[in-house]
Design a protein around this motif. Structure first.
Motif, PDB file in Angstrom:
ATOM      1  N   LYS A 170     -12.235  -8.980   3.171  1.00  0.00           N
ATOM      2  CA  LYS A 170     -11.552  -8.861   2.109  1.00  0.00           C
ATOM      3  C   LYS A 170     -10.083  -9.372   2.067  1.00  0.00           C
ATOM      4  O   LYS A 170      -9.582  -9.317   3.548  1.00  0.00           O
ATOM      5  CB  LYS A 170     -11.502  -7.299   1.562  1.00  0.00           C
ATOM      6  N   GLU A 171      -9.508  -9.931   1.108  1.00  0.00           N
ATOM      7  CA  GLU A 171      -8.046 -10.253   1.167  1.00  0.00           C
ATOM      8  C   GLU A 171      -7.399  -9.225   1.054  1.00  0.00           C
ATOM      9  O   GLU A 171      -7.551  -8.148   0.632  1.00  0.00           O
ATOM     10  CB  GLU A 171      -7.812 -11.270   0.071  1.00  0.00           C
ATOM     11  N   GLU A 172      -5.997  -9.200   1.444  1.00  0.00           N
ATOM     12  CA  GLU A 172      -4.990  -8.216   1.684  1.00  0.00           C
ATOM     13  C   GLU A 172      -4.925  -7.585   0.272  1.00  0.00           C
ATOM     14  O   GLU A 172      -4.542  -6.240   0.142  1.00  0.00           O
ATOM     15  CB  GLU A 172      -3.469  -8.596   2.110  1.00  0.00           C
ATOM     16  N   ASP A 173      -4.717  -8.349  -0.837  1.00  0.00           N
ATOM     17  CA  ASP A 173      -4.517  -7.815  -2.146  1.00  0.00           C
ATOM     18  C   ASP A 173      -5.611  -6.891  -2.810  1.00  0.00           C
ATOM     19  O   ASP A 173      -5.593  -5.955  -3.323  1.00  0.00           O
ATOM     20  CB  ASP A 173      -4.098  -9.048  -3.343  1.00  0.00           C
ATOM     21  N   GLU A 174      -6.928  -7.318  -2.286  1.00  0.00           N
ATOM     22  CA  GLU A 174      -7.962  -6.604  -2.366  1.00  0.00           C
ATOM     23  C   GLU A 174      -8.141  -5.106  -1.904  1.00  0.00           C
ATOM     24  O   GLU A 174      -8.422  -4.193  -2.503  1.00  0.00           O
ATOM     25  CB  GLU A 174      -9.469  -7.432  -2.130  1.00  0.00           C
ATOM     26  N   ALA A 211      -5.338  -3.457  -1.022  1.00  0.00           N
ATOM     27  CA  ALA A 211      -4.250  -2.926  -1.553  1.00  0.00           C
ATOM     28  C   ALA A 211      -4.689  -2.355  -2.891  1.00  0.00           C
ATOM     29  O   ALA A 211      -4.414  -1.011  -3.295  1.00  0.00           O
ATOM     30  CB  ALA A 211      -3.139  -3.837  -1.858  1.00  0.00           C
ATOM     31  N   ALA A 212      -5.421  -3.001  -3.709  1.00  0.00           N
ATOM     32  CA  ALA A 212      -6.121  -2.421  -5.159  1.00  0.00           C
ATOM     33  C   ALA A 212      -7.040  -1.286  -4.643  1.00  0.00           C
ATOM     34  O   ALA A 212      -6.947  -0.346  -5.304  1.00  0.00           O
ATOM     35  CB  ALA A 212      -6.712  -3.691  -5.622  1.00  0.00           C
ATOM     36  N   LEU A 213      -7.842  -1.436  -3.729  1.00  0.00           N
ATOM     37  CA  LEU A 213      -8.957  -0.515  -3.156  1.00  0.00           C
ATOM     38  C   LEU A 213      -8.220   0.571  -2.717  1.00  0.00           C
ATOM     39  O   LEU A 213      -8.537   1.773  -3.266  1.00  0.00           O
ATOM     40  CB  LEU A 213      -9.962  -1.253  -2.287  1.00  0.00           C
ATOM     41  N   GLU A 214      -7.172   0.757  -2.012  1.00  0.00           N
ATOM     42  CA  GLU A 214      -6.465   1.725  -1.455  1.00  0.00           C
ATOM     43  C   GLU A 214      -5.622   2.480  -2.811  1.00  0.00           C
ATOM     44  O   GLU A 214      -5.762   3.786  -2.598  1.00  0.00           O
ATOM     45  CB  GLU A 214      -5.323   1.461  -0.343  1.00  0.00           C
ATOM     46  N   HIS A 215      -5.311   1.753  -3.541  1.00  0.00           N
ATOM     47  CA  HIS A 215      -4.654   2.295  -4.746  1.00  0.00           C
ATOM     48  C   HIS A 215      -5.269   3.205  -5.499  1.00  0.00           C
ATOM     49  O   HIS A 215      -5.007   4.121  -6.033  1.00  0.00           O
ATOM     50  CB  HIS A 215      -3.830   1.358  -5.502  1.00  0.00           C
ATOM     51  N   ASP A 216      -6.545   2.820  -5.776  1.00  0.00           N
ATOM     52  CA  ASP A 216      -7.695   3.477  -6.579  1.00  0.00           C
ATOM     53  C   ASP A 216      -8.213   4.715  -5.646  1.00  0.00           C
ATOM     54  O   ASP A 216      -8.499   5.601  -6.210  1.00  0.00           O
ATOM     55  CB  ASP A 216      -8.860   2.369  -6.795  1.00  0.00           C
ATOM     56  N   TYR A 217      -8.259   4.638  -4.570  1.00  0.00           N
ATOM     57  CA  TYR A 217      -8.768   5.496  -3.480  1.00  0.00           C
ATOM     58  C   TYR A 217      -7.824   6.703  -3.513  1.00  0.00           C
ATOM     59  O   TYR A 217      -8.191   7.912  -3.499  1.00  0.00           O
ATOM     60  CB  TYR A 217      -8.822   5.108  -2.241  1.00  0.00           C
TER      61      TYR A 217
END
Length: 208
Positions: free
Chosen positions: A118-122, A124-130
């Motif tokens: 996964k890319e860094e922005d992916e 970041a988005a996943l962690e934000h949702d988590y």
């Protein structure tokens, strides 16, 4: 209703403070066996109105008779007014405490957090949702376990009155608290008294 249990708790609090003058018990250096002032019923009701919740009766009884924070499991009890924030020690984002807690069983995402495809922005988005407050809605943080882990009292939703662990900081999700060896789910007073009993036994063992 809780008079006898509160009296036991009061006596055990006095005992543990005498038994540990050097503050050797984990977290004791932080809380120093001191309790924040008790709340009045008016203050409890004002807190409930502000956050659109109803505190469990056992927790209310503790606030009214024992104290509103301080001596307690791990690094001590959080004050209710601090427990409404999403992250400990940072008053910049509120938890969704007024919304119902969404879980009745342990919750986590089936994600390989070490997947390097996964890319860094992916990520970041996943962690934000988590960490979205919707997953921890209805939780009032009551204790800091350390390492980003918190213990929480459910104040709204189907698991109302239970103690749950928020262990998302270690990618372990949110689950009913069993850290003190309790097979069953506990309400606040039983959880707190279990900590006192285990702590007293630990101090006795240290003396032997």
């Amino acid at each position: 209703m809780y008079k006898s249990q509160l009296e036991r708790i009061r006596q055990k609090l006095e005992k543990i403070k005498i038994m540990d003058p050097e503050r050797n018990l984990f977290g004791a250096e932080n809380h120093q066996y001191e309790m924040a002032p008790v709340w009045t019923l008016d203050k409890i009701k004002a807190f409930e109105r502000e956050w659109k919740i109803e505190l469990p009766e056992a927790y209310q009884a503790f606030l009214l008779v024992i104290g509103s924070g301080g001596t307690g499991p791990y690094y001590g009890l959080e004050k209710p007014e601090n427990g409404v924030y999403l992250v400990m020690d940072y008053e910049d984002e509120l938890n969704a405490i007024s919304e119902p807690f969404p879980h009745v069983e342990s919750w986590n995402w089936d994600v390989d957090w070490y997947d390097d495809s996964k890319e860094e922005d992916e990520w970041a988005a996943l962690e934000h949702d988590y960490y979205d407050p919707k997953w921890s809605a209805g939780m009032l943080r009551i204790s800091d376990f350390g390492c980003g882990v918190s213990l929480n009292l459910i104040v709204k939703g189907s698991s109302y009155g239970e103690i749950w662990t928020d262990d998302r900081a270690n990618s372990n999700g949110i689950y009913p608290d069993h850290y003190m060896g309790n097979p069953e789910r506990l309400g606040f007073l039983d959880w707190y008294e279990l900590w006192l009993d285990r702590s007293i036994n630990e101090l006795i063992e240290q003396e032997q």
